[in-house]
Design an enzyme around this catalytic site. Sequence first.
Site, mmCIF file in Angstrom:
data_model
loop_
_atom_site.group_PDB
_atom_site.id
_atom_site.type_symbol
_atom_site.label_atom_id
_atom_site.label_comp_id
_atom_site.label_asym_id
_atom_site.label_seq_id
_atom_site.Cartn_x
_atom_site.Cartn_y
_atom_site.Cartn_z
ATOM 1 N N HIS A 170 11.481 -23.322 9.611
ATOM 2 C CA HIS A 170 10.508 -24.075 10.405
ATOM 3 C C HIS A 170 9.083 -23.987 9.876
ATOM 4 O O HIS A 170 8.312 -24.934 10.032
ATOM 5 C CB HIS A 170 10.502 -23.591 11.856
ATOM 6 C CG HIS A 170 11.748 -23.968 12.595
ATOM 7 N ND1 HIS A 170 11.860 -23.789 13.949
ATOM 8 C CD2 HIS A 170 12.927 -24.495 12.187
ATOM 9 C CE1 HIS A 170 13.060 -24.203 14.344
ATOM 10 N NE2 HIS A 170 13.721 -24.623 13.285
ATOM 11 N N THR A 226 3.161 -0.807 8.812
ATOM 12 C CA THR A 226 3.708 -1.593 9.925
ATOM 13 C C THR A 226 3.909 -3.054 9.560
ATOM 14 O O THR A 226 4.595 -3.779 10.273
ATOM 15 C CB THR A 226 2.762 -1.565 11.143
ATOM 16 O OG1 THR A 226 1.515 -2.161 10.762
ATOM 17 C CG2 THR A 226 2.562 -0.142 11.656
ATOM 18 N N ASP A 254 0.853 -1.179 0.000
ATOM 19 C CA ASP A 254 0.000 0.000 0.000
ATOM 20 C C ASP A 254 0.896 1.238 0.000
ATOM 21 O O ASP A 254 2.117 1.128 -0.135
ATOM 22 C CB ASP A 254 -0.975 -0.030 1.184
ATOM 23 C CG ASP A 254 -0.316 0.231 2.540
ATOM 24 O OD1 ASP A 254 0.938 0.305 2.629
ATOM 25 O OD2 ASP A 254 -1.063 0.341 3.531
ATOM 26 N N HIS A 300 8.843 -30.368 11.187
ATOM 27 C CA HIS A 300 8.150 -29.117 10.897
ATOM 28 C C HIS A 300 7.017 -29.317 9.886
ATOM 29 O O HIS A 300 6.031 -28.589 9.926
ATOM 30 C CB HIS A 300 9.143 -28.060 10.408
ATOM 31 C CG HIS A 300 10.235 -27.821 11.400
ATOM 32 N ND1 HIS A 300 10.015 -27.225 12.621
ATOM 33 C CD2 HIS A 300 11.549 -28.138 11.364
ATOM 34 C CE1 HIS A 300 11.147 -27.175 13.301
ATOM 35 N NE2 HIS A 300 12.091 -27.723 12.558
ATOM 36 N N CYS A 354 3.192 -3.025 4.082
ATOM 37 C CA CYS A 354 2.381 -1.851 4.411
ATOM 38 C C CYS A 354 3.165 -1.049 5.445
ATOM 39 O O CYS A 354 4.334 -1.334 5.685
ATOM 40 C CB CYS A 354 0.980 -2.229 4.884
ATOM 41 S SG CYS A 354 0.848 -3.003 6.504
#
Length: 150
Positions: free
Chosen positions: A98, A67, A8, A133, A65
């Site tokens: 993992h 954050t 964004d 995993h 974005c």
Amino acid sequence: MKIALGADHGGLELKEQVKAYLLEAGWEIADFGTYTKDSCDYPIYGQKVGEAVSFGDCDRGIAICGTGLGISMAVNKVPGIRGALCTNEFMAAMSREHNNANVLVLGGRVLGVDLAMRILKVWLETEFSGGRHQRRLDLISEIENKYMKA
């Protein structure tokens, strides 16, 4: 390997730097935008990146974005996506080794460019270790399948 790329307005500057890095390193990319600093909605770009990976048009994705939080939530709504918001190299390595993360999520307003590029490099170079995993990834898929609408 082809990488889906989307951001964004809050992640645009970092997306462009990631794009330049990937192109210079010889990666093939699909850039889903945004292309301007005009305010826009991160779910649109998270969905585009997630779908490109989920549908097999791209091998992995990178979503950005401000954050990384919002676009992480959006990209992880797409079935088959394991998007990992990474803020350091250790998280990037573990997300691949993992969790076999197929989308890297970054915060354009919370990471410096140097750190973001180190995270990206580690994420691209780290392989999934499989073994125990894989069992955990299968459990994640079971949860996803349980809640998918028919």
